[in-house]
Enzyme design. Structure first.
Site, PDB file in Angstrom:
ATOM      1  N   TYR A   1     -11.006 -10.697  14.855  1.00 61.62           N
ATOM      2  CA  TYR A   1     -11.739  -9.447  15.057  1.00 61.62           C
ATOM      3  C   TYR A   1     -12.668  -9.176  13.881  1.00 61.62           C
ATOM      4  O   TYR A   1     -12.499  -8.198  13.139  1.00 61.62           O
ATOM      5  CB  TYR A   1     -10.775  -8.284  15.277  1.00 61.62           C
ATOM      6  CG  TYR A   1     -10.107  -8.296  16.637  1.00 61.62           C
ATOM      7  CD1 TYR A   1     -10.662  -9.002  17.693  1.00 61.62           C
ATOM      8  CD2 TYR A   1      -8.936  -7.584  16.880  1.00 61.62           C
ATOM      9  CE1 TYR A   1     -10.066  -9.013  18.938  1.00 61.62           C
ATOM     10  CE2 TYR A   1      -8.327  -7.587  18.119  1.00 61.62           C
ATOM     11  CZ  TYR A   1      -8.899  -8.307  19.148  1.00 61.62           C
ATOM     12  OH  TYR A   1      -8.311  -8.313  20.381  1.00 61.62           O
TER      13      TYR A   1
ATOM     14  N   CYS B   1      12.842   0.107  17.241  1.00 64.26           N
ATOM     15  CA  CYS B   1      12.551   0.239  18.677  1.00 64.26           C
ATOM     16  C   CYS B   1      11.505  -0.814  19.055  1.00 64.26           C
ATOM     17  O   CYS B   1      10.391  -0.517  19.448  1.00 64.26           O
ATOM     18  CB  CYS B   1      12.042   1.644  18.983  1.00 64.26           C
ATOM     19  SG  CYS B   1      11.991   2.064  20.741  1.00 64.26           S
TER      20      CYS B   1
ATOM     21  N   ASP C   1      -0.390   4.638  17.717  1.00 64.39           N
ATOM     22  CA  ASP C   1      -0.657   3.203  17.776  1.00 64.39           C
ATOM     23  C   ASP C   1       0.312   2.565  18.769  1.00 64.39           C
ATOM     24  O   ASP C   1       1.019   3.275  19.492  1.00 64.39           O
ATOM     25  CB  ASP C   1      -0.527   2.571  16.376  1.00 64.39           C
ATOM     26  CG  ASP C   1       0.928   2.469  15.947  1.00 64.39           C
ATOM     27  OD1 ASP C   1       1.764   3.248  16.466  1.00 64.39           O
ATOM     28  OD2 ASP C   1       1.239   1.608  15.111  1.00 64.39           O
TER      29      ASP C   1
ATOM     30  N   TRP D   1       0.834  -1.210   0.000  1.00 64.78           N
ATOM     31  CA  TRP D   1       0.000   0.000   0.000  1.00 64.78           C
ATOM     32  C   TRP D   1       0.867   1.258   0.000  1.00 64.78           C
ATOM     33  O   TRP D   1       0.373   2.360   0.194  1.00 64.78           O
ATOM     34  CB  TRP D   1      -0.943  -0.008   1.208  1.00 64.78           C
ATOM     35  CG  TRP D   1      -0.233  -0.404   2.473  1.00 64.78           C
ATOM     36  CD1 TRP D   1       0.458   0.420   3.314  1.00 64.78           C
ATOM     37  CD2 TRP D   1      -0.126  -1.722   3.021  1.00 64.78           C
ATOM     38  NE1 TRP D   1       0.994  -0.302   4.351  1.00 64.78           N
ATOM     39  CE2 TRP D   1       0.646  -1.614   4.204  1.00 64.78           C
ATOM     40  CE3 TRP D   1      -0.616  -2.984   2.627  1.00 64.78           C
ATOM     41  CZ2 TRP D   1       0.951  -2.735   4.988  1.00 64.78           C
ATOM     42  CZ3 TRP D   1      -0.308  -4.074   3.416  1.00 64.78           C
ATOM     43  CH2 TRP D   1       0.458  -3.954   4.578  1.00 64.78           C
TER      44      TRP D   1
ATOM     45  N   CYS E   1      19.293  -0.846  20.300  1.00 66.67           N
ATOM     46  CA  CYS E   1      19.770   0.451  20.777  1.00 66.67           C
ATOM     47  C   CYS E   1      21.214   0.743  20.352  1.00 66.67           C
ATOM     48  O   CYS E   1      21.606   1.898  20.203  1.00 66.67           O
ATOM     49  CB  CYS E   1      19.661   0.531  22.297  1.00 66.67           C
ATOM     50  SG  CYS E   1      17.976   0.338  22.919  1.00 66.67           S
TER      51      CYS E   1
ATOM     52  N   TYR F   1      -7.192   6.628  15.798  1.00 63.77           N
ATOM     53  CA  TYR F   1      -5.954   6.249  15.113  1.00 63.77           C
ATOM     54  C   TYR F   1      -6.151   6.198  13.596  1.00 63.77           C
ATOM     55  O   TYR F   1      -5.394   6.784  12.829  1.00 63.77           O
ATOM     56  CB  TYR F   1      -5.415   4.887  15.601  1.00 63.77           C
ATOM     57  CG  TYR F   1      -4.442   4.347  14.590  1.00 63.77           C
ATOM     58  CD1 TYR F   1      -3.159   4.859  14.532  1.00 63.77           C
ATOM     59  CD2 TYR F   1      -4.839   3.415  13.618  1.00 63.77           C
ATOM     60  CE1 TYR F   1      -2.278   4.452  13.537  1.00 63.77           C
ATOM     61  CE2 TYR F   1      -3.981   3.007  12.629  1.00 63.77           C
ATOM     62  CZ  TYR F   1      -2.701   3.529  12.596  1.00 63.77           C
ATOM     63  OH  TYR F   1      -1.844   3.153  11.601  1.00 63.77           O
TER      64      TYR F   1
ATOM     65  N   LEU G   1      -8.348 -13.863   9.943  1.00 63.82           N
ATOM     66  CA  LEU G   1      -7.700 -12.627  10.418  1.00 63.82           C
ATOM     67  C   LEU G   1      -8.135 -12.247  11.830  1.00 63.82           C
ATOM     68  O   LEU G   1      -7.415 -11.543  12.532  1.00 63.82           O
ATOM     69  CB  LEU G   1      -8.029 -11.461   9.481  1.00 63.82           C
ATOM     70  CG  LEU G   1      -6.904 -10.873   8.635  1.00 63.82           C
ATOM     71  CD1 LEU G   1      -7.320  -9.495   8.131  1.00 63.82           C
ATOM     72  CD2 LEU G   1      -5.592 -10.759   9.408  1.00 63.82           C
TER      73      LEU G   1
ATOM     74  N   GLU H   1      -5.341   0.001   6.557  1.00 64.55           N
ATOM     75  CA  GLU H   1      -5.385   0.390   7.967  1.00 64.55           C
ATOM     76  C   GLU H   1      -6.354  -0.471   8.777  1.00 64.55           C
ATOM     77  O   GLU H   1      -6.072  -0.821   9.919  1.00 64.55           O
ATOM     78  CB  GLU H   1      -5.748   1.875   8.109  1.00 64.55           C
ATOM     79  CG  GLU H   1      -4.654   2.837   7.639  1.00 64.55           C
ATOM     80  CD  GLU H   1      -3.358   2.708   8.423  1.00 64.55           C
ATOM     81  OE1 GLU H   1      -3.368   2.148   9.534  1.00 64.55           O
ATOM     82  OE2 GLU H   1      -2.318   3.178   7.924  1.00 64.55           O
TER      83      GLU H   1
END
Length: 349
Positions: A78, A188, A134, A20, A195, A116, A76, A33
DNA sequence: AACACGGGGTT
DNA sequence: AACCCAGTGTT
């Protein structure tokens, strides 16, 4: 160099080539999204391709059957996302003549689009000045700025949103927003963040204080509920060399709304063959006593985020009253939970 | 403010 | 086993 400039510079050099990322079409960005809510990029990619192929434009999605949308969404999780996706596609086509809203305020009115997602779509497609927050952003901000307010408290949600707005890039919102999320996903990371080779190490409060592994702070634990599912799989072998079975659509509240499953007897605890012999008629009527056998001797434990389903599949052979009876060759067309799909794959009809 | 809602990857 | 994932909607 400011925080936002560091993020943006890192992103422009390190961004992944995702399906995308070659478009600013709000339909495609919206679809990506919704798919990516609480879902890893790697898991979502094949679904994105399948949806774009099946529904190249929002009009195609709007006129589809919900059944087909749920089938494509199968696996998937949900599933309210899929139902809301379909409802919002209809809204866009019927109320907005097929054109997506161009602002945060317009987008957030769509079902399944919250703070979001409205921020993501409006900033990515139209470079609107909205901050995305998020899971990645919580992690990056909490560490870099050393914030230990719980991210899932009311205060945390408010203060991280405020901080996210404060450190937004002055002009390139589109790439900065994707950049801070990408930075959280790739550099991160939750465990063992890199780090030692981090371009933001200078200025990172958590690194300086040695609290990287303690951030972000999250409160509350999800209590896992145990449930016992007894699926009654009816089989009627017909002379026509065809075997019939039955599926039912889950309605009302709870998991797997609008998906299909075999007739279900839910119990408080484990039950055995004798109990099924007595109670199968509560769920399914046979013309004469069926021959009953247990498919799985050990429980199949299907784990959801907040409940564990201890499942037994009982095979009941014999003629049954066939409301909604279907030939086993049709099973593949129905949207079903992964638990049921796995059974269908394993069981030799 | 707390909870329900899936399934899979990582450690 | 615990945690997390490009969160949202309901109670």
């Amino acid at each position: 160099m400011s925080f936002s400039d560091k993020i943006l510079t890192w992103y422009l050099e390190n961004k992944r080539d995702l399906p995308w990322r070659d478009t600013l079409d709000p339909y495609k960005i919206w679809l990506s999204e919704i798919i990516l809510q609480q879902t890893r990029v790697a898991q979502g990619i094949p679904y994105y391709h399948r949806f774009i192929e099946a529904f190249p434009k929002v009009e195609d999605l709007a006129i589809a059957n919900e059944e087909k949308v749920l089938k494509l969404w199968q696996g998937l999780g949900y599933y309210s996302r899929a139902r809301n996706l379909h409802a919002s596609a209809k809204m866009v086509v019927e109320e907005f003549n097929g054109t997506f809203p161009k602002t945060y305020t317009g987008l957030i009115k769509l079902k399944g689009v919250g703070d979001y997602t409205a921020s993501a779509i409006s900033s990515i497609c139209f470079n609107e000045r909205q901050a995305v927050v998020d899971g990645n952003v919580y992690r990056v901000l909490s560490r870099y700025f050393g914030v230990n307010i719980p991210i899932n408290s009311t205060e945390g949600i408010k203060s991280f949103k405020k901080l996210a707005i404060e450190v937004l890039h002055p002009t390139n919102i589109r790439d900065y927003n994707q950049g801070i999320m990408e930075f959280g996903a790739v550099q991160c990371t939750p465990q063992s963040p890199n780090c030692s080779s981090c371009p933001l190490a200078g200025g990172c409060v958590a690194l300086e204080m040695g609290t990287v592994k303690d951030l972000p702070v999250k409160i509350g634990k999800t209590k896992i509920k145990k449930r016992f599912f007894n699926y009654l799989v009816p089989l009627e072998h017909r002379k026509s060399d065809e075997t019939l079975t039955q599926l039912r659509q889950r309605k009302g509240k709870g998991i797997w709304q609008n998906l299909w499953e075999f007739p279900l007897l839910e119990t408080e605890r484990e039950i055995g063959l004798e109990d099924i012999e007595i109670r199968h008629s509560e769920v399914l009527k046979f013309k004469r006593p069926p021959e009953i056998s247990l498919f799985n001797s050990d429980f199949i434990v299907h784990k959801l985020s907040h409940q564990h389903l201890y499942t037994q599949f009982w095979i009941l052979e014999g003629p049954f009253y066939r409301t909604n009876a279907i030939p086993i060759s049709n099973l593949e067309n129905y949207p079903v939970p992964v638990l049921i799909a796995e059974f269908m794959k394993t069981f030799k009809f």
